[in-house]
Every structure is written in C-alpha cells, then in structure tokens.
Scaffold this motif. Structure first.
Motif, PDB file in Angstrom:
ATOM      1  N   PHE A   1       2.456  -1.283   8.172  1.00 49.56           N
ATOM      2  CA  PHE A   1       3.335  -1.359   7.069  1.00 49.56           C
ATOM      3  C   PHE A   1       3.405  -0.186   5.984  1.00 49.56           C
ATOM      4  O   PHE A   1       2.202   0.293   5.589  1.00 49.56           O
ATOM      5  N   ILE A   2       4.473   0.285   5.956  1.00 47.63           N
ATOM      6  CA  ILE A   2       4.472   1.440   4.801  1.00 47.63           C
ATOM      7  C   ILE A   2       5.562   1.184   3.641  1.00 47.63           C
ATOM      8  O   ILE A   2       6.673   0.495   3.919  1.00 47.63           O
TER       9      ILE A   2
ATOM     10  N   PRO B   1      -6.011  -4.077   5.123  1.00 48.04           N
ATOM     11  CA  PRO B   1      -6.008  -2.804   5.998  1.00 48.04           C
ATOM     12  C   PRO B   1      -4.495  -2.669   6.564  1.00 48.04           C
ATOM     13  O   PRO B   1      -3.935  -3.984   6.784  1.00 48.04           O
ATOM     14  N   ASP B   2      -4.289  -1.503   6.877  1.00 45.77           N
ATOM     15  CA  ASP B   2      -3.238  -1.127   7.686  1.00 45.77           C
ATOM     16  C   ASP B   2      -1.802  -1.223   6.880  1.00 45.77           C
ATOM     17  O   ASP B   2      -0.462  -1.772   7.221  1.00 45.77           O
ATOM     18  N   ILE B   3      -1.892  -0.961   5.635  1.00 43.49           N
ATOM     19  CA  ILE B   3      -0.636  -0.875   4.485  1.00 43.49           C
ATOM     20  C   ILE B   3      -0.930   0.387   4.245  1.00 43.49           C
ATOM     21  O   ILE B   3      -1.953   0.595   3.526  1.00 43.49           O
ATOM     22  N   HIS B   4      -0.035   1.451   4.044  1.00 45.04           N
ATOM     23  CA  HIS B   4       0.196   2.538   3.348  1.00 45.04           C
ATOM     24  C   HIS B   4       1.325   2.698   2.332  1.00 45.04           C
ATOM     25  O   HIS B   4       2.301   1.871   2.603  1.00 45.04           O
ATOM     26  N   HIS B   5       1.322   3.446   1.519  1.00 43.93           N
ATOM     27  CA  HIS B   5       2.202   3.630   0.365  1.00 43.93           C
ATOM     28  C   HIS B   5       2.901   5.125   0.322  1.00 43.93           C
ATOM     29  O   HIS B   5       1.979   6.157   0.568  1.00 43.93           O
ATOM     30  N   ILE B   6       3.956   5.435   0.042  1.00 39.06           N
ATOM     31  CA  ILE B   6       4.658   6.733  -0.376  1.00 39.06           C
ATOM     32  C   ILE B   6       4.825   6.637  -1.678  1.00 39.06           C
ATOM     33  O   ILE B   6       5.318   5.487  -2.062  1.00 39.06           O
TER      34      ILE B   6
END
Ligand code: PMP
Length: 454
Positions: free
Chosen positions: A145-146, A177-182
């Motif tokens: 997920f982003i 884990p497996d969560i990123h942010h912009i």
C-alpha cells in the motif's frame, strides 16, 4: 437531572480516564472540560458555557446535535431486536437496507459494503481484503500500500501504518511491513514558484515514481483522503486527484479513497471523490454516516473487487462482533433519510458554503493569517509569522494552541493542528451562525496576535 459536581468529575477523570491524543499528565493538572448538552450547532459545558461548535465534534456531527429522530430510531430497533450478528448465515433488516442505501449513494459501482465500527477498522478491513483480492488472483506479492506522509487513516495498527504521522509510528513500532508513503500535496509549504495546478501534477507524479521504484507488480493500492483533514485541511489542486486516478489505472493499482471525513457532505458533495471528479475502487467511510450519534464505519468495494472476493475469495476471515450492528444501521438510515429529505448537502453547498467561503476569505486578511483555505464546509487558517511569506512559525503549534484557547474563551470551538486553525462545522450551520463564527474568530485572531506581540 441532578446537578453536576464538576470538581468531583474532574478528579475522577484525572485518576481513572486516559484520554486519546492527549498528554494525560498535563490534562490531569488542567482539568478536563465536561460537555453536557448539544442542540443544532451548539454544545454546552458543565460550567454553563454555550459554545459554537465549528468542528462538528470531530468532523462528524453533520446534521447537528439534538435530532430526536435518531434516538427514536435507536430505541425502536433496540426494543425490537437489540443485536444480531451477520456471521452465521444471518443478518438483520436495517443492515441489509443500509448496504443497499450506500450502494445507491456512493459514486459509480461501489455497490458492496463491509460494516465495522469506526474509520480505523474500515481501513484495517481494506488493507486485509485488498491484499486478499490480489492474492487469490495469484498475485500474493502485489501487496504494498502507498499512502502519504502526514496522512491520517486512524489509530489501529493498519490504520496508523497507512497513515503517515511520524509521532504515531514512533509509538508501537509502526508502520507494519509493505506500506510506503509519498509526500502529500501541500502547495503552501511545498509548491515553490509553481502554480497550484502545475504543482498538483508534480505532487501526483510522486505516486508514479514510487510505483516504478517498487515495481507495479508489487503495488496493491494507493490510499488517500480526498482532502487531508487531521494534518490541517490540505486541499489539493483540482489537477491532483485526476492525475492520481490516471496513474492508478495505468499500473492497475487500486484507488482507495478514505472518505471518513469527506464523506456525507463535508466538501459540498456527498463524497469528496465527487468533488474532485474521480471514481475510487474502494472507499472507507464512518463519522458522517451516523452524524456521530452512534459508532459505525464501512468499507465499500466496487463490482470488480467484490466480485473477486465473492467468486474466488472463499471464506472471508475478517469481521467484528458488531459488523452491521442493527441499532447502528437503523440510526444511519435515519440520519441519511434526514440528510436526503431536508436536502442538507445541497443546502450547505448552494446556500451556506459560498457565504462561509466569503467570510473565511475575510479572516484570511487578518495580519496573522498566511492562507485561508476552504472547500465546501471544511477549511483552515494558516497562522504565520510573516504574512507575505509562505513560512511557518519556528516553534510550530504554540500560536495555534493559543488561538484555539482564545477562541474557546469567546465561545467558539476550532481545532488547531500546529498553527492551522481547522474548520468543520455541522452542515446545518446558518448564515447568521457564519457571521457569529466570523466575529468570534476575528476576535480570537486579534487577541492572539496581541499576545505574541504582533
Ligand atoms: N480516516 C480519516 C481520514 C480520519 O480523519 C479518521 C478519524 N479522524 C479516521 C480514518 C479514523 O476514524 P476513527 O477515529 O473513527 O477510527
């Protein structure tokens, strides 16, 4: 009603009650405010102060306080059938009717509801079910997920991980884990010399860069609040969401709109996605669905996602005791009936919001205000040290807190995030109340400016 013993209540509160999002030691010394009554756009505290609630509780009391029909709907349902679950090949009539009602209200083919108790749980739900959606199509690695730095998606482990609040991540070892942010779209601080519309495209393309960096085969979904609420009502340029939608479609990344604040009229449309002209695949809702009268949240899925979950998803290993609680569903149905029949969203958009925007812009002329932003019935005043420059106070949050406390002394509830004064009144605010809000806010700004020697 027996008179309230406020000192005793405050003592008990200090000893026994841990408050969310509070420094509890400091609060115990200060003493909590006890609210005792609400009517329309006003609440009263135990000291008898009448307060104009320009924050609708916590972005949620959309139809205003004191609507007896909602209590009556709850009482009727409790007397008839207080509870039954939706697990064992069962459910209840209000639960079914609410699912159908939401399918009609939500844009496009968001025709399938999964019920929970809060916005946070709705976001936990979509994290699990979206990953499941990809996994059962032989794409178990398409699970990232982003979200966005400073986004807010709730307080549960998945909700707080999807959100991008650093202070929340630091408590409890998040994100999972497996969560990123912009970076979020916030032209005021980040837009430089770009026009807002140009900047909207630049900010949206951060998503494309992140997808390419991670690999499109790894990215399950992008989640965002149409208007970022908690961090300070960041209203993205109109170009932003359209470009986000294009990118999601191009890389087959599901688009999740967290409409917990924006849903049910806050932006002047039923859903924030409609304001920005986008069609999410998944939507999370809560707050305004019951106008805060009773807890309820839901995740809405489109035909594609729900189709896979139903046809190949097998047994959904997810759900809560109170998923689709009949009393909460009955209250939501009554709330939505009132909103529809009294044209609350249309009236807010057509008659109140334009006047509110005009007076909000006047507040923007105050020497302490660097930007007055508003969409529909939500907005923010950005308090700044130098009106001519898009810069923050060096010690962020002090002036905002002072302004919030000053407004409260004048009988006006605004929230402060750092030095943004946030606005989110009940949608039933009248034009006269807009004037009252303006006058109280103007006084609070003036006294705050004086207090800091400006
Ligand atoms: N998403 C958004 C956008 C929110 O603003 C909030 C709460 N303010 C949540 C999720 C979490 O909702 P809840 O507090 O009902 O768990």
């Amino acid at each position: 009603m027996a008179p309230i013993d406020l000192p005793e209540l405050q003592r008990l509160d200090a000893v026994h009650h841990l408050h969310p999002f509070n420094d509890n030691a400091a609060l115990a010394k200060r003493g909590t405010r006890v609210l005792v009554r609400g009517e329309g756009c006003y609440v009263w505290d135990a000291e008898g102060n009448k307060l104009l609630d320009a924050f609708a509780g916590l972005w949620c009391v959309n139809i205003g306080y004191g609507r007896k029909e909602l209590g009556q709907a709850a009482a009727r349902q409790m007397e008839q059938l207080a509870y039954y679950n939706s697990f064992f090949q069962c459910t209840t009539e209000p639960t079914i009717r609410l699912a159908a009602e939401l399918a009609g209200l939500a844009p496009g083919d968001l025709n399938h509801a999964f019920f929970v108790n809060s916005g946070s749980e709705a976001n936990d739900t979509i994290l699990r079910l979206v990953r499941h959606f990809w996994a059962v199509q032989d794409k178990p690695r398409k699970n990232i997920f982003i979200g966005r730095h400073n986004g807010y998606h709730g307080t549960t482990v998945a909700g707080a991980s999807l959100g991008g609040m650093k202070g929340m991540h630091e408590q409890g070892g998040l994100p999972i884990p497996d969560i990123h942010h912009i970076d979020p779209p916030f032209w005021f601080a980040d837009g430089g010399d770009l026009s807002e519309e140009e900047y909207g495209l630049v900010a949206a393309r951060r998503l494309e860069q992140k997808i390419l960096e991670l690999g499109p085969d790894r990215v399950a979904a992008f989640i965002g609040e149409p208007v970022m609420g908690a961090i300070g009502v960041y209203i993205p340029p109109m170009s932003y969401w359209k470009e986000i939608e294009r990118i999601c479609r191009q890389y087959d990344v599901l688009l999740v709109a967290d409409e917990v604040i924006c849903g049910f009229g806050r932006t002047g449309q039923w859903f924030g996605s409609q304001h920005f002209g986008i069609q999410p695949d998944v939507m999370t809702i809560a707050k305004g669905i019951t106008s805060g009268y009773i807890p309820l949240g839901a995740a809405l899925f489109n035909d594609r996602v729900a189709g896979v979950l139903k046809d190949v998803g097998g047994e959904l290993a997810h759900g809560a005791t109170y998923s689709g609680h009949p009393v909460c569903a009955a209250v939501a149905l009554e709330n939505l009936r009132i909103m529809r029949e009294e044209r609350i969203v249309d009236t807010a958009r057509e008659e109140v919001a334009p006047y509110l925007a005009q007076r909000w812009a006047e507040l923007g002329e105050h020497r302490l205000v660097g930007q007055a932003r508003i969409v529909g019935m939500m907005g923010a005043l950005e308090l700044v040290p130098d009106k001519g420059r898009r810069e923050f106070f060096p010690e962020r949050g002090k002036v905002g807190g002072l302004c919030r406390d000053t407004a409260l002394r004048h009988g006006l509830i605004l929230r402060a995030t750092y030095d943004s004064m946030l606005l989110s009144p009940p949608l039933v605010l009248t034009r006269e109340q807009v004037d009252e809000l303006f006058e109280k806010a103007w006084k609070a700004l003036g006294e705050t400016a004086e207090a800091i020697g400006r």
